[in-house]
Design a protein around this motif. Sequence first.
Motif, mmCIF file in Angstrom:
data_model
loop_
_atom_site.group_PDB
_atom_site.id
_atom_site.type_symbol
_atom_site.label_atom_id
_atom_site.label_comp_id
_atom_site.label_asym_id
_atom_site.label_seq_id
_atom_site.Cartn_x
_atom_site.Cartn_y
_atom_site.Cartn_z
ATOM 1 N N ILE A 3 0.832 -1.201 0.000
ATOM 2 C CA ILE A 3 0.000 0.000 0.000
ATOM 3 C C ILE A 3 0.868 1.252 0.000
ATOM 4 N N VAL A 4 2.085 1.133 0.560
ATOM 5 C CA VAL A 4 3.015 2.262 0.555
ATOM 6 C C VAL A 4 3.468 2.557 -0.870
ATOM 7 N N GLN A 5 3.776 1.527 -1.634
ATOM 8 C CA GLN A 5 4.183 1.724 -3.025
ATOM 9 C C GLN A 5 3.062 2.359 -3.844
ATOM 10 N N ILE A 6 1.826 1.906 -3.581
ATOM 11 C CA ILE A 6 0.683 2.498 -4.277
ATOM 12 C C ILE A 6 0.570 3.986 -3.937
ATOM 13 N N LYS A 7 0.763 4.316 -2.676
ATOM 14 C CA LYS A 7 0.728 5.720 -2.254
ATOM 15 C C LYS A 7 1.817 6.518 -2.966
ATOM 16 N N TYR A 8 3.034 5.950 -3.052
ATOM 17 C CA TYR A 8 4.133 6.647 -3.718
ATOM 18 C C TYR A 8 3.809 6.865 -5.191
ATOM 19 N N PHE A 9 3.283 5.850 -5.836
ATOM 20 C CA PHE A 9 2.942 5.937 -7.260
ATOM 21 C C PHE A 9 1.908 7.039 -7.499
ATOM 22 N N ILE A 10 0.858 7.058 -6.692
ATOM 23 C CA ILE A 10 -0.203 8.062 -6.836
ATOM 24 C C ILE A 10 0.349 9.466 -6.609
ATOM 25 N N THR A 11 1.228 9.613 -5.629
ATOM 26 C CA THR A 11 1.796 10.933 -5.330
ATOM 27 C C THR A 11 2.663 11.434 -6.476
ATOM 28 N N VAL A 12 3.454 10.553 -7.068
ATOM 29 C CA VAL A 12 4.283 10.946 -8.209
ATOM 30 C C VAL A 12 3.406 11.421 -9.370
ATOM 31 N N VAL A 13 2.317 10.710 -9.619
ATOM 32 C CA VAL A 13 1.413 11.093 -10.697
ATOM 33 C C VAL A 13 0.815 12.469 -10.416
ATOM 34 N N LYS A 14 0.347 12.694 -9.216
ATOM 35 C CA LYS A 14 -0.296 13.962 -8.880
ATOM 36 C C LYS A 14 0.687 15.133 -8.924
ATOM 37 N N LYS A 37 10.636 1.905 -9.516
ATOM 38 C CA LYS A 37 11.305 0.910 -10.355
ATOM 39 C C LYS A 37 10.950 -0.502 -9.908
ATOM 40 N N ASN A 38 10.882 -0.722 -8.577
ATOM 41 C CA ASN A 38 10.498 -2.048 -8.067
ATOM 42 C C ASN A 38 9.068 -2.400 -8.476
ATOM 43 N N MET A 39 8.172 -1.399 -8.462
ATOM 44 C CA MET A 39 6.795 -1.629 -8.909
ATOM 45 C C MET A 39 6.771 -2.037 -10.368
ATOM 46 N N GLU A 40 7.520 -1.331 -11.181
ATOM 47 C CA GLU A 40 7.547 -1.636 -12.621
ATOM 48 C C GLU A 40 8.070 -3.052 -12.866
ATOM 49 N N GLU A 41 9.096 -3.427 -12.121
ATOM 50 C CA GLU A 41 9.664 -4.771 -12.305
ATOM 51 C C GLU A 41 8.691 -5.847 -11.828
ATOM 52 N N GLU A 42 8.039 -5.577 -10.703
ATOM 53 C CA GLU A 42 7.080 -6.564 -10.175
ATOM 54 C C GLU A 42 5.891 -6.740 -11.111
ATOM 55 N N LEU A 43 5.398 -5.631 -11.661
ATOM 56 C CA LEU A 43 4.225 -5.682 -12.536
ATOM 57 C C LEU A 43 4.593 -5.970 -13.987
ATOM 58 N N ASN A 44 5.890 -5.828 -14.278
ATOM 59 C CA ASN A 44 6.358 -5.954 -15.670
ATOM 60 C C ASN A 44 5.637 -4.952 -16.575
ATOM 61 N N ILE A 45 5.472 -3.737 -16.031
ATOM 62 C CA ILE A 45 4.786 -2.654 -16.739
ATOM 63 C C ILE A 45 5.609 -1.377 -16.578
ATOM 64 N N GLN A 46 5.860 -0.674 -17.700
ATOM 65 C CA GLN A 46 6.498 0.629 -17.617
ATOM 66 C C GLN A 46 5.430 1.657 -17.243
ATOM 67 N N LEU A 47 5.666 2.368 -16.151
ATOM 68 C CA LEU A 47 4.657 3.278 -15.633
ATOM 69 C C LEU A 47 4.829 4.709 -16.149
ATOM 70 N N PHE A 48 6.096 5.157 -16.277
ATOM 71 C CA PHE A 48 6.357 6.546 -16.647
ATOM 72 C C PHE A 48 7.299 6.622 -17.842
ATOM 73 N N LEU A 49 7.129 7.696 -18.597
ATOM 74 C CA LEU A 49 8.064 8.074 -19.653
ATOM 75 C C LEU A 49 8.717 9.386 -19.261
#
Length: 310
Positions: A3-14, A37-49
């Motif tokens: 849930i912490v990683q999700i919070k970090y991801f949302i904050t970066v987007v905002k 980066k750990n989220m991207e590797e775990e999900l195998n999804i590029q989140l940001f450009l």
Amino acid sequence: MTIVQIKYFITVVKCASYTKAAEQLFISQPALSRHIKNMEEELNIQLFLRTNNGIRLTPAGSSLYVGMLDLYENYIEMVNKAEKIQKGLDGTLKIGILDQTNVSDFMPMIYQYFQENYPNVDLWFQEGSFNYLVSELYSGRLDLIYTLKFEIERKEGIMYQYVSHSKDHIVMSRFHPLAKKDQVTLDDVKDETFVLISEEDNPESAPLILALCKEHGFVPQVHYAKSLAEQILWIAVGMGVSILDSRTYLKLNPDVKFFEIDSNWDPSLVIAWNQNNYNPLLSVFIKKMNEILGTEEEDIHGAGLEKDRP
């Protein structure tokens, strides 16, 4: 993913910036970058450009953001609600009251207190028979019940506290010939029909009354009522006499006479709960009841946990 990683991801987007997001989250920018980066590797999804103007979401990251934002907001809402419930500020307290039992001298004040101080708490009341209340208490469908001590004191896993110390009475219609007397004893009613509650509804009451009659040298003729409400109705219409406590609403009926007697059991009104019920509203409710009734010093009984508060 946490849930912490999700919070970090949302904050970066905002914030649309790792630097601003790191400042808001009170962590270093490199640490934040590693989490993403750990989220991207775990999900195998590029989140940001990364662009000359900063960062932007990928199409996959944008889709994930919408879902994670809902997930995170629902999580925060659920946690906040759970914290309020834990503090006794929110939730439901289900209260059962024995048929025909008078609680009007204190219950309205408790209800008003909750309305004013805990508007998000729902106090839910239900009337029921002896057996019904105990069954619902064990099942968890009721949190608290108001019943008589002799009915609850030997029930496994049930805690209880005195609400009021009551006495038993011989009860009859005021039109009964004996009702003209100043005092009526058990010896006076040995030839009367006793209206008792069935053992199916309350296995304790009738045997106790019959044993008391036997001690006084007689076995009464008995009519068995299916419920306490029916028993009280039969007494009110003059079908017989009985033994009841003074908390019954029948005590307020001017056409029914009550004659105090000594009995071999305690008919006092108690409040009872399952020792495995961890609803935090229990202690809030009982504390306020004790303040209103002046019963703060009453001990807690039952389940081998004397004097332990809920």
